[in-house]
Design a protein around this motif. Structure first.
Motif, mmCIF file in Angstrom:
data_model
loop_
_atom_site.group_PDB
_atom_site.id
_atom_site.type_symbol
_atom_site.label_atom_id
_atom_site.label_comp_id
_atom_site.label_asym_id
_atom_site.label_seq_id
_atom_site.Cartn_x
_atom_site.Cartn_y
_atom_site.Cartn_z
ATOM 1 N N UNK A 80 -13.085 14.771 39.509
ATOM 2 C CA UNK A 80 -12.456 15.706 38.561
ATOM 3 C C UNK A 80 -11.397 15.020 37.706
ATOM 4 N N UNK A 81 -11.754 13.881 37.200
ATOM 5 C CA UNK A 81 -10.866 13.156 36.289
ATOM 6 C C UNK A 81 -11.297 13.439 34.855
ATOM 7 N N UNK A 82 -10.367 13.803 34.007
ATOM 8 C CA UNK A 82 -10.748 13.976 32.590
ATOM 9 C C UNK A 82 -11.328 12.671 32.053
ATOM 10 N N UNK A 83 -12.350 12.812 31.233
ATOM 11 C CA UNK A 83 -13.066 11.619 30.790
ATOM 12 C C UNK A 83 -12.288 10.761 29.797
ATOM 13 N N UNK A 84 -11.156 11.263 29.389
ATOM 14 C CA UNK A 84 -10.375 10.424 28.461
ATOM 15 C C UNK A 84 -9.373 9.568 29.215
ATOM 16 N N UNK A 85 -9.294 9.693 30.519
ATOM 17 C CA UNK A 85 -8.333 8.902 31.276
ATOM 18 C C UNK A 85 -8.986 7.641 31.827
ATOM 19 N N UNK A 86 -8.335 6.519 31.559
ATOM 20 C CA UNK A 86 -8.836 5.244 32.064
ATOM 21 C C UNK A 86 -7.946 4.780 33.219
ATOM 22 N N UNK A 87 -8.267 3.620 33.741
ATOM 23 C CA UNK A 87 -7.519 3.100 34.888
ATOM 24 C C UNK A 87 -6.012 3.112 34.647
ATOM 25 N N UNK A 88 -5.630 2.635 33.475
ATOM 26 C CA UNK A 88 -4.198 2.516 33.216
ATOM 27 C C UNK A 88 -3.520 3.894 33.203
ATOM 28 N N UNK A 89 -4.267 4.896 32.802
ATOM 29 C CA UNK A 89 -3.698 6.244 32.765
ATOM 30 C C UNK A 89 -3.595 6.833 34.171
ATOM 31 N N UNK A 90 -4.498 6.419 35.022
ATOM 32 C CA UNK A 90 -4.541 6.991 36.369
ATOM 33 C C UNK A 90 -3.579 6.304 37.327
ATOM 34 N N UNK A 144 -6.072 18.246 36.890
ATOM 35 C CA UNK A 144 -5.695 17.406 35.753
ATOM 36 C C UNK A 144 -5.978 18.148 34.444
ATOM 37 N N UNK A 145 -5.216 17.823 33.407
ATOM 38 C CA UNK A 145 -5.354 18.535 32.125
ATOM 39 C C UNK A 145 -6.802 18.534 31.626
ATOM 40 N N UNK A 146 -7.259 19.699 31.249
ATOM 41 C CA UNK A 146 -8.606 19.804 30.696
ATOM 42 C C UNK A 146 -9.680 20.043 31.739
ATOM 43 N N UNK A 147 -9.338 19.952 32.993
ATOM 44 C CA UNK A 147 -10.321 20.172 34.064
ATOM 45 C C UNK A 147 -10.202 21.615 34.562
#
Length: 479
Positions: A49-59, A110-113
């Motif tokens: 359930x991770x928004x698809x716009x988040x990458x490793x650095x964001x997580x 998470x936002x958008x989920x």
DNA sequence: TTCTATT
């Protein structure tokens, strides 16, 4: 040692009480010295359930608060690079993983989920499927708690989910994951068919949940039913456009070809040099070809074959599977590893074409083995499209054709049995839609009989073909 | 009456 019993940690994780979320840096300080190393017993976590716009650095910031991260990787589609909405996370310390799971799993969205984040041991850490049950024929009013109570007596439940539609209404089924296979098995023994829920149409279903593979096949069958298996717009993809994605997911390939125009090519002919490759492959790891398909020495695969191949990849796997007893994977890959890291070569594609034909031929009774070689070498021209009737006993009536089927598809389906002198699908004048029946004429009764033997009852999607001799003109009323 | 994903 954990490594020798990889499932054990799962139990301990599941039963640790949820602590207060860890925020302070002290969590990290315990393992500042681990560097790139991780604990021997570290747990790889699956993050969902991770928004698809988040990458490793964001997580990273979200997870770092529970300890030093050894590895964090967002899952991407191997070929399209598309973010899959989930990730794997390994902390240096086992302890950090436990803390992260307890603090985050199902705790925060998470936002958008629309659903809360998932943080739990990855399947690779411990096989999940053999202890997960599908429960069907539930009452739609039954909640997770009801289901939990029902299954609780048989073991420790790790997960209990009622499946719901978008409106939140129960679909009348659920997944229940026990901590062990044997607990799950005992629940099946005790509960399956044991009772009928109010409002359910039959007794309770309790069985092991489908594996991913089974799900894929199920979806294929559904799609095949919707599209009609022999979709006339589908031809064998060309070497260049035949993506390795399709190569990887062969079972889905045909369905994808139907649904994604980008994978399609209108037609394809095979240079003769490549035919020899097929021959070599045929000698190599495949069962002997009863038809001498390759030794037909045709300079190019006839167009009829290319059209046959695409449908072969579509939906006959069940039949082919039964026919020769080989697992699907073996059939499709010719014994090569299913996941090639290289892009597909012409030979790969040909192999698939070839195995596709083999599957097709595999269903033919031994007594009807001659026609395909014939059609390969003679390559009947597509001529005589005005309804030429053959002699008596040479004309077939075919019913339950796929909606999309036209004259040409009909002809191609019957070419393997001999010389098709005409093929006609009947159309509704008003709607210009197929009426799902038609006629095929051969130039000899033997071909017609062979076709009946092989194709009557042949399953396409949800339907089975009806193939019988056409009634003589003067017989009572036309059908 | 089979799910939101598992390199």
């Amino acid at each position: 040692r954990l490594s020798s019993s990889p499932c054990r940690f799962h139990l301990s994780l599941a039963h640790i009480p949820v602590p207060k979320p860890m925020n302070g840096p002290e969590t990290v300080s315990m393992h500042t010295d681990c560097g790139a190393m991780k604990d021997q017993d570290a747990i790889k976590l699956f993050i969902g359930q991770i928004p698809r716009n988040l990458e490793e650095k964001d997580l990273k910031p979200l997870f770092e608060q529970f300890g030093k991260i050894h590895e964090l990787s967002v899952l991407k589609d191997r070929y399209t690079g598309m973010h899959k909405g989930c990730a794997f996370l390994t902390y240096c310390a086992r302890d950090s993983a436990i803390k992260a799971q307890n603090a985050l799993h199902e705790q925060k969205t998470l936002p958008g989920m629309t659903r809360p984040i998932q943080v739990k041991p990855a399947d690779s850490e411990c096989r999940g499927e053999d202890r997960k049950l599908f429960v069907g024929m539930l009452n739609k009013q039954q909640t997770e708690e009801d289901v939990y109570r029902l299954f609780e007596p048989y073991g420790a439940i790790d997960e209990c989910t009622v499946l719901r539609g978008p409106d939140g209404n129960s679909k009348g089924c659920a997944f229940v994951k026990f901590s062990t296979h044997s607990e799950a098995q005992s629940a099946i023994s005790s509960l399956h068919g044991s009772q009928t829920m109010p409002g359910a149409s039959s007794s309770l279903v309790v069985k092991f949940a489908d594996t991913d593979k089974e799900r894929t096949i199920r979806r294929m069958q559904q799609m095949a039913g919707q599209f009609g298996i022999f979709n006339p717009s589908v031809a064998l993809p060309t070497f260049s456009s035949y993506s390795s994605y399709a190569h990887q997911q062969q079972q889905q390939a045909a369905v994808m070809a139907v649904s994604q125009g980008g994978y399609l090519a209108p037609s394809l002919s095979f240079p003769s040099a490549q035919i020899h490759q097929v021959g070599a492959l045929a000698m190599n790891g495949l069962p002997p070809n009863p038809l001498n398909l390759v030794s037909g020495q045709s300079p190019a695969l006839p167009s009829s074959l290319t059209s046959l191949v695409a449908p072969m990849m579509n939906g006959y796997t069940g039949l082919a599977h039964q026919a020769n007893g080989h697992p699907l994977e073996t059939l499709y890959t010719n014994g090569l590893p299913p996941y090639s890291t290289q892009s597909p070569t012409a030979a790969d594609t040909l192999q698939q074409a070839f195995t596709g034909v083999q599957q097709y031929t595999a269903i033919y009774p031994a007594t009807t083995l001659t026609p395909l070689g014939q059609s390969l070498s003679q390559h009947p021209q597509v001529i005589g499209q005005q309804q030429r009737e053959g002699p008596e006993g040479c004309n077939l009536f075919i019913y339950h054709l796929p909606q999309e089927f036209g004259d040409n598809e009909l002809m191609q389906m019957f070419l393997p049995f001999g010389n098709v002198i005409s093929s006609k699908v009947f159309m509704d004048r008003a709607t210009n839609q197929s009426k799902c029946f038609g006629f095929v004429s051969f130039d000899n009764p033997g071909s017609a009989q062979a076709a009946i033997q092989a194709m009557n009852g042949f399953q396409i999607g949800m339907k089975r073909l009806k193939v019988q001799l056409k009634r003589p003109k003067d017989a009572s009323r036309p059908y």
